[in-house]
Design an enzyme around this catalytic site. Sequence first.
Site, PDB file in Angstrom:
ATOM      1  N   ARG A  20       2.306   2.873   9.537  1.00 16.55           N
ATOM      2  CA  ARG A  20       1.574   3.529  10.463  1.00 16.55           C
ATOM      3  C   ARG A  20       2.609   4.005  11.609  1.00 16.55           C
ATOM      4  NH1 ARG A  20      -2.567  -0.521   8.941  1.00 16.55           N
ATOM      5  NH2 ARG A  20      -4.449   0.747   8.052  1.00 16.55           N
ATOM      6  N   MET A  55       0.896  -1.345   0.118  1.00 17.35           N
ATOM      7  CA  MET A  55       0.016  -0.275  -0.046  1.00 17.35           C
ATOM      8  C   MET A  55       0.979   1.238   0.023  1.00 17.35           C
ATOM      9  SD  MET A  55      -3.533  -0.996   1.841  1.00 17.35           S
ATOM     10  CE  MET A  55      -2.801  -0.552   3.695  1.00 17.35           C
ATOM     11  N   GLY A  56       2.074   1.023  -0.367  1.00 21.42           N
ATOM     12  CA  GLY A  56       2.905   2.245  -0.408  1.00 21.42           C
ATOM     13  C   GLY A  56       3.438   2.739   1.065  1.00 21.42           C
ATOM     14  N   HIS A 105       9.108  -3.517   3.292  1.00 19.39           N
ATOM     15  CA  HIS A 105       8.465  -3.634   1.870  1.00 19.39           C
ATOM     16  C   HIS A 105       9.744  -3.823   1.028  1.00 19.39           C
ATOM     17  CE1 HIS A 105       5.536  -0.618   3.306  1.00 19.39           C
ATOM     18  NE2 HIS A 105       4.841  -1.686   2.900  1.00 19.39           N
ATOM     19  N   VAL A 155      10.659  -6.996   9.347  1.00 20.89           N
ATOM     20  CA  VAL A 155      12.054  -6.194   9.851  1.00 20.89           C
ATOM     21  C   VAL A 155      11.761  -5.192  10.668  1.00 20.89           C
ATOM     22  CG1 VAL A 155      13.495  -4.541   8.458  1.00 20.89           C
ATOM     23  CG2 VAL A 155      12.686  -6.595   6.753  1.00 20.89           C
ATOM     24  N   SER A 164       6.501  -0.346  10.164  1.00 18.13           N
ATOM     25  CA  SER A 164       5.111  -0.236   9.745  1.00 18.13           C
ATOM     26  C   SER A 164       4.959   1.161   9.117  1.00 18.13           C
ATOM     27  CB  SER A 164       4.058  -0.414  10.702  1.00 18.13           C
ATOM     28  OG  SER A 164       2.875   0.197  10.361  1.00 18.13           O
TER      29      SER A 164
HETATM   30  P1  AMP Z   1       1.437  -2.846   3.254  1.00 23.12           P
HETATM   31  O1  AMP Z   1       2.032  -1.923   2.552  1.00 23.12           O
HETATM   32  O2  AMP Z   1       1.502  -2.376   4.822  1.00 23.12           O
HETATM   33  O3  AMP Z   1       0.119  -3.712   3.038  1.00 23.12           O
HETATM   34  O4  AMP Z   1       2.441  -4.213   3.355  1.00 23.12           O
HETATM   35  C1  AMP Z   1       2.829  -4.546   2.254  1.00 23.12           C
HETATM   36  C2  AMP Z   1       3.788  -5.944   2.597  1.00 23.12           C
HETATM   37  O5  AMP Z   1       4.907  -5.648   3.360  1.00 23.12           O
HETATM   38  C3  AMP Z   1       2.861  -7.025   3.251  1.00 23.12           C
HETATM   39  O6  AMP Z   1       3.237  -8.535   2.578  1.00 23.12           O
HETATM   40  C4  AMP Z   1       3.381  -6.678   4.828  1.00 23.12           C
HETATM   41  O7  AMP Z   1       3.364  -8.053   5.657  1.00 23.12           O
HETATM   42  C5  AMP Z   1       4.800  -6.542   4.571  1.00 23.12           C
HETATM   43  N1  AMP Z   1       5.242  -5.735   5.637  1.00 23.12           N
HETATM   44  C6  AMP Z   1       4.951  -4.663   6.052  1.00 23.12           C
HETATM   45  N2  AMP Z   1       5.865  -4.485   7.149  1.00 23.12           N
HETATM   46  C7  AMP Z   1       6.895  -5.317   7.243  1.00 23.12           C
HETATM   47  C8  AMP Z   1       8.030  -5.340   7.917  1.00 23.12           C
HETATM   48  N3  AMP Z   1       8.111  -4.566   8.888  1.00 23.12           N
HETATM   49  N4  AMP Z   1       8.772  -6.608   7.872  1.00 23.12           N
HETATM   50  C9  AMP Z   1       8.490  -7.685   6.528  1.00 23.12           C
HETATM   51  N5  AMP Z   1       7.372  -7.402   5.727  1.00 23.12           N
HETATM   52  C10 AMP Z   1       6.633  -6.165   6.182  1.00 23.12           C
END
Ligand code: AMP
Length: 285
Positions: A187, A30-31, A37, A176, A185
């Site tokens: 967020r 989601m950027g 990511h 990570v 995150s």
């Molecule tokens: P999101 O943009 O939050 O929807 O995340 C996109 C992808 O990145 C998803 O598969 C998440 O599980 C992964 N992701 C987000 N944060 C982390 C992190 N800290 N470590 C590893 N993968 C992550």
Amino acid sequence: MKTIESISRMSTYSKIVKKEGKSIGFVPTMGALHEGHLSLAKTARKHADVLVMSIFVNPIQFGPDEDLEKYPRAFKRDEELARSAGVDVVFSPSIKDMYPAGYATYVNVEGLTDTLCGAARPGHFRGVATIVTKLFHIVKPDIAYFGQKDAQQAILIKKMAEDLNLDIDIKVLPIVREKDGLAMSSRNTYLSPDERKDAAVLYQSLKKAEELMRSGERDAAKIIAAMTDLIKAKPNARVDYISIVDTKNLKDVTRISGEALIALAVFMGKTRLIDNIIIKEATLS
Ligand code: AMP
């Protein structure tokens, strides 16, 4: 690296790549990209001929009182980061192309969506399963990469891929973390300096659970109570849930044996953060 916004252009691009006998690796996001990511992209880069990353803030996975409007968006920066991680194509469709007026079809993975985060976020995983299915059809990946950070999501996507006979290898990669253990995150940018400091307690509580297990504790309720005490000591924190569940079916376990997923969601001020670890008895000593 190119950016593709049109669904039909993305689909055509993938068809051409496949015709050339090349494999497609895919990282849906989601950027507001961070190292979490990028770790997915860097690993995917090693295993696929062509690497596609989607950037799409998916409205149907947000509840009515959630942060869809204020979710961080930083497209130009994301493009640069994606390029530096070796992404070939950023796919960034518009909401109206993904969900045109009259859109009516949703994917539900039954049994895995109403516990843990699904209990507090009704409809969230239906939104996730639906967008991932749509993206899979458009991008046509051979391998898709997800983060363990969203443990329930990863389990659900694997189940969906199996149940729907999707010919896609689903890889789940480790979380990570920041130096103090906080899971990265998008967020985290919402946190005030005070909340950010307190947020390290999520990981500390997971380490506490591990430590208790190492000293022989197997009673899930006792471990959860110790974690709760630790988190409650932080003034900014409010526990949404702490659960110890089976790693396959996400059902609560009362006594831990073999392996278990310890997952939690905690509000730091108004921001809801999640984290988890998988503990394997065999590797504890
Ligand atoms: P999101 O943009 O939050 O929807 O995340 C996109 C992808 O990145 C998803 O598969 C998440 O599980 C992964 N992701 C987000 N944060 C982390 C992190 N800290 N470590 C590893 N993968 C992550």
